[in-house]
Design an enzyme around this catalytic site. Structure first.
Site, PDB file in Angstrom:
ATOM      1  N   TRP A 125       0.842  -1.207   0.000  1.00  0.00           N
ATOM      2  CA  TRP A 125       0.000   0.000   0.000  1.00  0.00           C
ATOM      3  C   TRP A 125       0.868   1.245   0.000  1.00  0.00           C
ATOM      4  O   TRP A 125       0.545   2.239  -0.655  1.00  0.00           O
ATOM      5  CB  TRP A 125      -0.986  -0.012   1.163  1.00  0.00           C
ATOM      6  CG  TRP A 125      -1.895  -1.194   1.090  1.00  0.00           C
ATOM      7  CD1 TRP A 125      -1.974  -2.234   1.965  1.00  0.00           C
ATOM      8  CD2 TRP A 125      -2.830  -1.488   0.040  1.00  0.00           C
ATOM      9  NE1 TRP A 125      -2.905  -3.142   1.535  1.00  0.00           N
ATOM     10  CE2 TRP A 125      -3.438  -2.713   0.365  1.00  0.00           C
ATOM     11  CE3 TRP A 125      -3.210  -0.828  -1.140  1.00  0.00           C
ATOM     12  CZ2 TRP A 125      -4.410  -3.305  -0.448  1.00  0.00           C
ATOM     13  CZ3 TRP A 125      -4.163  -1.423  -1.947  1.00  0.00           C
ATOM     14  CH2 TRP A 125      -4.753  -2.637  -1.594  1.00  0.00           C
ATOM     15  N   ASP A 161      -2.035   6.099   6.520  1.00  0.00           N
ATOM     16  CA  ASP A 161      -3.060   5.156   6.069  1.00  0.00           C
ATOM     17  C   ASP A 161      -3.298   4.177   7.222  1.00  0.00           C
ATOM     18  O   ASP A 161      -2.420   3.382   7.542  1.00  0.00           O
ATOM     19  CB  ASP A 161      -2.570   4.418   4.812  1.00  0.00           C
ATOM     20  CG  ASP A 161      -3.549   3.345   4.335  1.00  0.00           C
ATOM     21  OD1 ASP A 161      -4.542   3.066   5.032  1.00  0.00           O
ATOM     22  OD2 ASP A 161      -3.306   2.770   3.249  1.00  0.00           O
ATOM     23  N   LYS A 175     -11.971  -2.917   6.549  1.00  0.00           N
ATOM     24  CA  LYS A 175     -11.222  -3.864   7.379  1.00  0.00           C
ATOM     25  C   LYS A 175     -11.813  -3.933   8.796  1.00  0.00           C
ATOM     26  O   LYS A 175     -11.994  -5.002   9.335  1.00  0.00           O
ATOM     27  CB  LYS A 175      -9.747  -3.474   7.448  1.00  0.00           C
ATOM     28  CG  LYS A 175      -9.091  -3.197   6.109  1.00  0.00           C
ATOM     29  CD  LYS A 175      -8.759  -4.460   5.325  1.00  0.00           C
ATOM     30  CE  LYS A 175      -8.539  -4.197   3.848  1.00  0.00           C
ATOM     31  NZ  LYS A 175      -7.501  -3.250   3.512  1.00  0.00           N
TER      32      LYS A 175
END
Ligand SMILES: *Cc1c(COP(=O)(O)O)cnc(C)c1O
Length: 280
Positions: free
Chosen positions: A20, A90, A114
């Protein structure tokens, strides 16, 4: 959106701790000079690099981190020293897993899928002075944080169902003791699995101890065929999604807020049984 809204000097620092972060880094390069400040690519992202003295320069607009690395199972246990620069994080895979001091960040963002709700909604926590019309030329109206802040996130029709479910989860979190209690539960829950891995003769955690995530726990047997056998037998016994990400292999237990402690206890009992049956 982060570079479009924050990269006023067209320069920012990125710490590369996995896929990511790499994706965010590549995206930032479209808009300016994205500088790699540190990386753990040398050991397949199995640790968080030392961030106490990064090569941050005066002209950088912000420093980016991916705080919990979903695929690799690492987590920052100490935030980087950003030398006064804005920290962008993030938090997709650790959001609401424990209390967070939001004053340490310029922007926190998290896809809700998530730990909070269904895919399609992203939560952004942004310092008020960073919400402005001073964005890169060409930034679409929809991609300005100010547009969403000024319109109470109702500039366009938002993903109503996703937000509704997030609201339910927020209420559940508050009703069950809030984030202090959640942290306690999550720590105890992860400890059950890590303690087992640390003494197991068959299974081994892949992450350096001081970088371990509470949410994602990758592990291996050291033998690809045995890994495959474990995943298959686990699936037959009702344990879903234990296969590691296709880029790293092995196994990964994602034990988000929604996973009860009992689920981890049952997994460890199953792993013990598998270990006995496959002892060499
Ligand atoms: C899952 C995840 C993403 C990607 O979320 P999408 O909504 O699929 O784009 C980004 N960052 C982290 C840390 C993630 O775990």
């Amino acid at each position: 959106m982060v570079p479009m809204n924050l990269m006023k000097n067209r320069k920012a620092g990125y710490i590369l701790t996995g896929q990511w972060a790499k994706k965010a880094f590549a995206e930032a390069k479209i808009y300016g000079e994205a500088v790699e400040l540190a990386s753990s690519a040398d050991k397949t992202f199995t640790y968080i690099p030392d961030c106490s003295d990064l090569p941050i320069t005066e002209d950088m607009d912000y420093v980016y981190i991916c705080e919990n690395n979903t695929i690799y199972g690492t987590k920052y246990h100490q935030l980087p020293d950003t030398k006064g620069k804005i920290l962008v994080s993030d938090q997709s895979s650790c959001f609401l897993s424990e209390p967070v001091d939001v004053t340490k960040y310029g922007i926190i963002y998290a896809g809700v899928q998530k730990n909070v709700g269904p895919a399609g909604t992203v939560i952004v926590i942004i310092r008020e002075d960073l919400i402005s019309d001073d964005v890169l030329p060409g930034t679409p109206t929809m991609l300005k944080y100010k547009t969403h802040a000024d319109n109470d996130s109702l500039y366009n029709t938002p993903p109503c169902y996703g937000i509704y479910i997030c609201g339910k989860v927020f209420k559940w979190l508050l009703k069950t003791g809030g984030l202090e209690k959640r942290k306690e539960i999550n720590e105890a829950k992860a400890k059950i699995l890590y303690d087992f891995l640390d003494q197991s003769k068959l299974f081994k955690g892949t992450v350096e101890k001081d970088s371990r995530s509470m949410m994602n726990v990758p592990f291996v047997t050291g033998d690809k065929e045995l890994d495959a056998k474990f995943i298959e037998e686990a699936k037959a016994a009702g344990f879903e999604n234990l296969k590691g990400h296709r880029t790293v292999g092995g196994m990964r237990a994602s034990i988000y807020n929604a996973m009860p402690t009992e689920g981890v206890e049952k997994l460890v009992a199953f792993m013990k049984k598998f270990e006995e049956e496959n002892a060499r």
